[in-house]
Scaffold this motif. Structure first.
Motif, PDB file in Angstrom:
ATOM      1  N   THR A 102     -91.648  11.754  47.581  1.00 41.59           N
ATOM      2  CA  THR A 102     -92.402  11.638  46.231  1.00 41.59           C
ATOM      3  C   THR A 102     -93.577  10.813  46.920  1.00 41.59           C
ATOM      4  O   THR A 102     -93.355   9.774  47.557  1.00 41.59           O
ATOM      5  N   ILE A 103     -94.847  11.180  46.705  1.00 43.11           N
ATOM      6  CA  ILE A 103     -95.976  10.668  46.964  1.00 43.11           C
ATOM      7  C   ILE A 103     -96.755  10.205  45.682  1.00 43.11           C
ATOM      8  O   ILE A 103     -97.058  10.922  44.993  1.00 43.11           O
ATOM      9  N   GLU A 104     -96.940   8.902  45.773  1.00 47.82           N
ATOM     10  CA  GLU A 104     -97.851   8.240  44.488  1.00 47.82           C
ATOM     11  C   GLU A 104     -98.967   7.716  45.189  1.00 47.82           C
ATOM     12  O   GLU A 104     -99.154   7.128  46.161  1.00 47.82           O
ATOM     13  N   ILE A 105    -100.260   8.163  44.226  1.00 44.11           N
ATOM     14  CA  ILE A 105    -101.554   7.677  44.777  1.00 44.11           C
ATOM     15  C   ILE A 105    -102.232   7.263  43.744  1.00 44.11           C
ATOM     16  O   ILE A 105    -102.600   7.952  42.608  1.00 44.11           O
ATOM     17  N   SER A 106    -103.016   5.951  43.879  1.00 39.16           N
ATOM     18  CA  SER A 106    -103.925   5.623  42.598  1.00 39.16           C
ATOM     19  C   SER A 106    -104.743   4.744  43.680  1.00 39.16           C
ATOM     20  O   SER A 106    -104.707   4.742  44.735  1.00 39.16           O
ATOM     21  N   LYS A 107    -105.631   4.178  43.050  1.00 41.32           N
ATOM     22  CA  LYS A 107    -106.797   3.459  43.419  1.00 41.32           C
ATOM     23  C   LYS A 107    -106.377   1.943  44.129  1.00 41.32           C
ATOM     24  O   LYS A 107    -106.731   1.563  44.969  1.00 41.32           O
ATOM     25  N   LYS A 123    -102.834   1.512  44.587  1.00 41.20           N
ATOM     26  CA  LYS A 123    -101.217   1.646  45.245  1.00 41.20           C
ATOM     27  C   LYS A 123    -101.286   3.062  45.950  1.00 41.20           C
ATOM     28  O   LYS A 123    -101.415   3.916  45.141  1.00 41.20           O
ATOM     29  N   VAL A 124    -100.639   3.254  47.114  1.00 37.10           N
ATOM     30  CA  VAL A 124    -100.568   4.433  47.814  1.00 37.10           C
ATOM     31  C   VAL A 124     -99.103   4.527  48.389  1.00 37.10           C
ATOM     32  O   VAL A 124     -98.890   3.444  48.988  1.00 37.10           O
TER      33      VAL A 124
END
Length: 157
Positions: A105-110, A112-113
């Motif tokens: 699972t890869i999570e990306i936000s401004k 937190k990555v």
């Protein structure tokens, strides 16, 4: 909100090649989660990988041929199909995930990555997903790719 959902079938002909797909992220999405999985990941049928392992031993350890007991094809009981993933956003490289895990699972936000990626300037836009098929030993690998976008939570007054 589901932004992309694909079931992909990759054959061993994809070894050392890339598979590319894309998706759009609409305005207002603040976080994306990419779920990437493939199977089979482990291969136990030596007939599927013995030639490749033998060639790799000769290529990388040729000068030790016959001197290192652990570098014999018969010592390999299991080997893995290896697929990794990279992302770009609006034409800008965001990162890659070169891990042996077949479920990621890869999570990306401004803010937190997931390690291996950088925060994009903006989440909105055109995204590219590249599946790097480093080695496929089986006739077929089933890949599941799903991207979910999350909007900001809005508080009711």
């Amino acid at each position: 909100m589901i932004l992309l959902k694909k079931n992909i079938k990759l054959t061993k002909d994809f070894s050392e090649k890339d598979y590319f797909t894309s998706f759009s992220v609409p305005r207002g999405i603040k976080k994306i989660s990419l779920l990437f999985s493939y199977s089979p990941d482990q291969v136990t049928d030596r007939s599927l990988f013995s030639q490749s392992v033998s060639e790799a031993i000769k290529k990388y350890y040729g000068e030790f041929d016959g001197k290192l007991d652990q570098l014999k094809v018969e010592n390999f009981d299991t080997i893995k199909n290896l697929l990794t993933i990279s992302l770009d956003c609006n034409g800008r490289f965001i990162g890659n995930r070169h891990k042996w895990e077949s479920n990621q699972t890869i999570e990306i936000s401004k803010n937190k990555v997931t390690p291996g990626f950088i925060s994009p300037h903006m989440i909105e836009g055109e995204w590219g997903v590249t599946i790097h098929c480093h080695q496929i030993f089986t006739e077929l690998v089933n890949v599941e790719l799903k991207v979910v976008g999350e909007y900001d939570e809005v508080a009711c007054g």
